[in-house]
Write an enzyme that holds these catalytic residues in place. Structure first.
Site, PDB file in Angstrom:
ATOM      1  N   GLN A  78     -20.572  15.443  12.767  1.00  0.00           N
ATOM      2  CA  GLN A  78     -21.365  14.767  13.904  1.00  0.00           C
ATOM      3  C   GLN A  78     -21.408  16.052  14.755  1.00  0.00           C
ATOM      4  O   GLN A  78     -22.603  16.531  15.513  1.00  0.00           O
ATOM      5  CB  GLN A  78     -21.002  13.556  14.622  1.00  0.00           C
ATOM      6  CG  GLN A  78     -21.799  12.994  15.289  1.00  0.00           C
ATOM      7  CD  GLN A  78     -23.119  12.377  14.571  1.00  0.00           C
ATOM      8  OE1 GLN A  78     -22.923  12.280  13.363  1.00  0.00           O
ATOM      9  NE2 GLN A  78     -23.977  12.062  15.265  1.00  0.00           N
ATOM     10  N   THR A 126       0.151   5.175 -11.867  1.00  0.00           N
ATOM     11  CA  THR A 126      -1.108   4.144 -11.836  1.00  0.00           C
ATOM     12  C   THR A 126      -1.630   4.107 -13.428  1.00  0.00           C
ATOM     13  O   THR A 126      -1.568   5.227 -14.315  1.00  0.00           O
ATOM     14  CB  THR A 126      -2.392   4.869 -10.918  1.00  0.00           C
ATOM     15  OG1 THR A 126      -1.583   5.133  -9.660  1.00  0.00           O
ATOM     16  CG2 THR A 126      -3.453   3.880 -10.949  1.00  0.00           C
ATOM     17  N   GLU A 182      -1.356   7.050  -2.933  1.00  0.00           N
ATOM     18  CA  GLU A 182      -0.038   6.811  -2.478  1.00  0.00           C
ATOM     19  C   GLU A 182       0.016   5.525  -1.889  1.00  0.00           C
ATOM     20  O   GLU A 182       0.720   5.366  -0.649  1.00  0.00           O
ATOM     21  CB  GLU A 182       0.477   7.905  -1.636  1.00  0.00           C
ATOM     22  CG  GLU A 182       0.857   9.246  -2.498  1.00  0.00           C
ATOM     23  CD  GLU A 182       2.155   9.102  -2.998  1.00  0.00           C
ATOM     24  OE1 GLU A 182       3.043   8.802  -2.240  1.00  0.00           O
ATOM     25  OE2 GLU A 182       2.308  10.119  -4.101  1.00  0.00           O
ATOM     26  N   ILE A 195      -4.094  10.866 -13.052  1.00  0.00           N
ATOM     27  CA  ILE A 195      -2.785  11.570 -12.715  1.00  0.00           C
ATOM     28  C   ILE A 195      -3.016  12.937 -11.931  1.00  0.00           C
ATOM     29  O   ILE A 195      -3.621  13.797 -12.892  1.00  0.00           O
ATOM     30  CB  ILE A 195      -1.777  11.614 -13.868  1.00  0.00           C
ATOM     31  CG1 ILE A 195      -1.666  10.109 -14.374  1.00  0.00           C
ATOM     32  CG2 ILE A 195      -0.581  12.281 -13.637  1.00  0.00           C
ATOM     33  CD1 ILE A 195      -1.070   9.105 -13.272  1.00  0.00           C
TER      34      ILE A 195
HETATM   35  C1  LIG Z   1      -7.803  11.952  -6.825  1.00  0.00           C
HETATM   36  C2  LIG Z   1      -6.724  10.841  -7.332  1.00  0.00           C
HETATM   37  C3  LIG Z   1      -5.659  11.400  -7.532  1.00  0.00           C
HETATM   38  C4  LIG Z   1      -4.542  10.397  -7.687  1.00  0.00           C
HETATM   39  N1  LIG Z   1      -3.328  10.798  -8.296  1.00  0.00           N
HETATM   40  C5  LIG Z   1      -2.311   9.786  -8.469  1.00  0.00           C
HETATM   41  C6  LIG Z   1      -1.180  10.243  -9.242  1.00  0.00           C
HETATM   42  O1  LIG Z   1      -0.907  11.740  -9.192  1.00  0.00           O
HETATM   43  N2  LIG Z   1      -0.277   9.694  -9.769  1.00  0.00           N
HETATM   44  C7  LIG Z   1      -0.484   8.208  -9.744  1.00  0.00           C
HETATM   45  O2  LIG Z   1       0.352   7.491 -10.283  1.00  0.00           O
HETATM   46  N3  LIG Z   1      -1.783   7.714  -9.231  1.00  0.00           N
HETATM   47  C8  LIG Z   1      -2.711   8.504  -8.695  1.00  0.00           C
HETATM   48  N4  LIG Z   1      -3.660   7.942  -8.105  1.00  0.00           N
HETATM   49  C9  LIG Z   1      -4.032   6.766  -8.098  1.00  0.00           C
HETATM   50  C10 LIG Z   1      -3.952   6.100  -6.601  1.00  0.00           C
HETATM   51  O3  LIG Z   1      -2.744   5.998  -6.146  1.00  0.00           O
HETATM   52  C11 LIG Z   1      -4.497   4.558  -6.951  1.00  0.00           C
HETATM   53  O4  LIG Z   1      -5.959   4.965  -7.238  1.00  0.00           O
HETATM   54  C12 LIG Z   1      -4.190   3.937  -5.673  1.00  0.00           C
HETATM   55  O5  LIG Z   1      -2.930   3.458  -5.496  1.00  0.00           O
HETATM   56  C13 LIG Z   1      -5.295   2.493  -5.704  1.00  0.00           C
HETATM   57  O6  LIG Z   1      -5.194   1.925  -7.019  1.00  0.00           O
HETATM   58  P1  LIG Z   1      -6.578   1.573  -7.665  1.00  0.00           P
HETATM   59  O7  LIG Z   1      -7.432   2.467  -7.568  1.00  0.00           O
HETATM   60  O8  LIG Z   1      -6.247   0.824  -8.906  1.00  0.00           O
HETATM   61  O9  LIG Z   1      -7.342   0.317  -6.565  1.00  0.00           O
HETATM   62  P2  LIG Z   1      -6.852  -1.159  -6.567  1.00  0.00           P
HETATM   63  O10 LIG Z   1      -5.607  -1.463  -6.556  1.00  0.00           O
HETATM   64  O11 LIG Z   1      -7.832  -1.782  -7.718  1.00  0.00           O
HETATM   65  O12 LIG Z   1      -7.754  -1.454  -5.307  1.00  0.00           O
HETATM   66  C14 LIG Z   1      -9.056  -1.701  -5.194  1.00  0.00           C
HETATM   67  C15 LIG Z   1      -9.219  -2.072  -3.533  1.00  0.00           C
HETATM   68  O13 LIG Z   1      -8.667  -3.272  -3.582  1.00  0.00           O
HETATM   69  C16 LIG Z   1      -7.728  -3.322  -2.457  1.00  0.00           C
HETATM   70  N5  LIG Z   1      -6.554  -4.232  -2.474  1.00  0.00           N
HETATM   71  C17 LIG Z   1      -5.715  -4.169  -3.567  1.00  0.00           C
HETATM   72  N6  LIG Z   1      -4.621  -4.756  -3.416  1.00  0.00           N
HETATM   73  C18 LIG Z   1      -4.691  -5.312  -2.176  1.00  0.00           C
HETATM   74  C19 LIG Z   1      -4.052  -6.223  -1.309  1.00  0.00           C
HETATM   75  N7  LIG Z   1      -2.818  -6.811  -1.685  1.00  0.00           N
HETATM   76  N8  LIG Z   1      -4.292  -6.522  -0.173  1.00  0.00           N
HETATM   77  C20 LIG Z   1      -5.528  -5.957   0.408  1.00  0.00           C
HETATM   78  N9  LIG Z   1      -6.223  -4.949  -0.393  1.00  0.00           N
HETATM   79  C21 LIG Z   1      -5.981  -4.988  -1.657  1.00  0.00           C
HETATM   80  C22 LIG Z   1      -7.354  -1.713  -2.205  1.00  0.00           C
HETATM   81  O14 LIG Z   1      -6.815  -1.328  -0.890  1.00  0.00           O
HETATM   82  C23 LIG Z   1      -8.926  -1.122  -2.558  1.00  0.00           C
HETATM   83  O15 LIG Z   1      -9.493  -1.219  -1.293  1.00  0.00           O
HETATM   84  C24 LIG Z   1      -4.798   8.983  -7.837  1.00  0.00           C
HETATM   85  C25 LIG Z   1      -6.048   8.579  -7.441  1.00  0.00           C
HETATM   86  C26 LIG Z   1      -7.039   9.429  -7.263  1.00  0.00           C
HETATM   87  C27 LIG Z   1      -8.388   8.903  -6.843  1.00  0.00           C
END
Ligand SMILES: Cc1cc2nc3c(=O)[nH]c(=O)nc-3n(C[C@H](O)[C@H](O)[C@H](O)COP(=O)(O)OP(=O)(O)OC[C@H]3O[C@@H](n4cnc5c(N)ncnc54)[C@H](O)[C@@H]3O)c2cc1C
Length: 389
Positions: free
Chosen positions: A345, A133, A372, A164
């Site tokens: 609840q 990410t 994921e 990450i």
């Molecule tokens: C605590 C934590 C640990 C993590 N660990 C890792 C890690 O170890 N390695 C890593 O690489 N990443 C990691 N992540 C990242 C995580 O995988 C991403 O946050 C996730 O994939 C969503 O990406 P984003 O946060 O940029 O949200 P966005 O992609 O910006 O999404 C925002 C909203 O839009 C919706 N959306 C986006 N595209 C679409 C679509 N095509 N259709 C419908 N809805 C859509 C999403 O469902 C969401 O509701 C972690 C995140 C957190 C919070």
């Protein structure tokens, strides 16, 4: 607890040694990890004590093939261990399982020399992290901007990653970026392994989170970070293939994590309503409550059965199971959220207070619907698989 869930508790076909190992993991989880979970949640202190205890039992060895110092078990047995550790402490479960997610691509796609050099550290208890990410590339990972520029026998890395897990504590970083010499942006995605301490790699910040508070979540910068070309996985441009294959193996693990949280909540909820009395009866005797239990228990039973189904596909060497893995990740994580919310609840006002772990489980559950691949993305992947081409 009902016989029904006891029967589903373990996948069929585990070897005797795997059952013994799972017994030791359960004891470790109950005696050592669970009692510290509230402390780690409150302080957000990284659970080094749990990592040490896990390593004393040699559990990282199960991630790594024997030839590189490991002692592998079936994928099904690994998933049981994820669930058991998570039931005790979801933050520790995510720290431990992330090393598996990060090292699996190296095991599946690395050369003999890379595995000999990079894997023993993990078998001995080192931590891994999986870096996909970026601030502008979340759900659409192909939008990543981290750049890999070949310079003689070296690769220069410039860019940044965000969110990450284990990013500030890892020994090995499985990192995805784009090969500068390939124009097509999807085909440019490539993967490298970066070792801890490589100059140019730095931790920018760590996040203060709602749940799994003791697991660390870091933003990383790569500024002219140079590593040997020998750390490239496969060929330039193999990254997307590696990424998709590795997500297939980590998504069932995310589901096992979610089901650990769901099981913990279910057991707490059932125990509580069998004791708590209102209007002269135990809460469990009210029909409205029994209907809730029926829905929760049925969903838990079906998700666990599906977990063992997907595990059996992996153990049989099947490679085409992305839709099954998406269904599993989506349903298990939606259940974890619903289960923990309903158990809060069931506990009434006590469920809302920190004296009981139900509220922590509810906060911990939320991440399973986001990482994921968010569940919106999984619904899209599953639905799209039915479009005739
Ligand atoms: C605590 C934590 C640990 C993590 N660990 C890792 C890690 O170890 N390695 C890593 O690489 N990443 C990691 N992540 C990242 C995580 O995988 C991403 O946050 C996730 O994939 C969503 O990406 P984003 O946060 O940029 O949200 P966005 O992609 O910006 O999404 C925002 C909203 O839009 C919706 N959306 C986006 N595209 C679409 C679509 N095509 N259709 C419908 N809805 C859509 C999403 O469902 C969401 O509701 C972690 C995140 C957190 C919070």
């Amino acid at each position: 607890m009902s016989t029904l869930l006891d029967r589903l508790d373990l996948p069929p076909g585990l070897a005797e040694e795997e059952r013994l190992l799972i017994g030791s993991v359960r004891k470790l989880a109950a005696d050592v990890i669970a009692p510290r979970a509230a402390h780690h949640d409150r302080t957000a202190e990284f659970p080094w004590d749990n990592v040490k205890a896990i390593n004393e039992l040699g559990l990282n060895a199960m991630f790594v093939p024997e030839a590189y110092g490991g002692a592998p078990v079936s994928y099904a047995a690994y998933l049981v261990c994820v669930r058991e550790i998570t039931k005790a402490c979801a933050a520790t479960g995510s720290v431990w399982s992330t090393s598996f997610h990060a090292m699996k691509p190296l095991i599946d796609f690395g050369t003999e020399e890379q595995k000999q050099r990079l894997l023993p550290k993990i078998a001995q208890g080192g931590l891994g992290c999986l870096c996909i990410t970026e601030p502008h590339a979340g759900s659409d990972a192909t939008g990543m901007r981290t750049r890999f520029t070949p310079e003689g026998d070296q690769i220069r890395i410039d860019g940044g990653k965000t969110f990450i897990t284990n990013g500030d504590v890892a020994d090995r970083y499985l990192l995805f970026g784009k090969w500068s010499e390939i124009e097509d942006q999807r085909r440019a995605i490539s993967a490298v392994v970066v070792e801890r301490g490589t100059p140019g790699l730095s931790v920018v910040r760590t996040e203060d989170k709602m749940g799994i508070r003791a697991s660390s979540t870091a933003a990383l910068a790569f500024d002219s970070c140079r590593l040997s070309r020998g750390n490239l996985l496969g060929a330039p441009g193999d990254g997307l293939k590696i990424l998709l294959a590795s997500l297939n193996k980590s998504r069932p693990s995310i589901a096992a994590h979610a089901l650990g949280i769901a099981r913990a909540a279910f057991e707490d909820g059932v125990a509580y309503i069998n004791q708590r009395r209102q209007s002269g009866r135990r809460v469990v005797e009210f029909q409205g409550i029994q209907f809730m239990l029926a829905d929760l228990a049925s969903e838990l039973a079906l998700c666990e059965r599906w977990l063992w189904h997907v595990a059996a596909l992996v153990d049989a060497g099947e490679t085409d199971f992305a839709v099954e893995a998406s269904m599993l990740k989506m349903r298990a994580s939606d259940l974890a959220m619903r289960m923990t919310t309903d158990v809060v609840q069931l506990l009434g006002g006590y469920g809302y207070c920190r004296e009981y772990r139900a509220e922590r489980l509810m906060r911990d559950a939320k991440i399973t619907q986001i990482w994921e691949g968010t569940n919106q993305i999984h619904r899209q992947l599953i639905g799209r698989s039915f479009v005739e081409r």
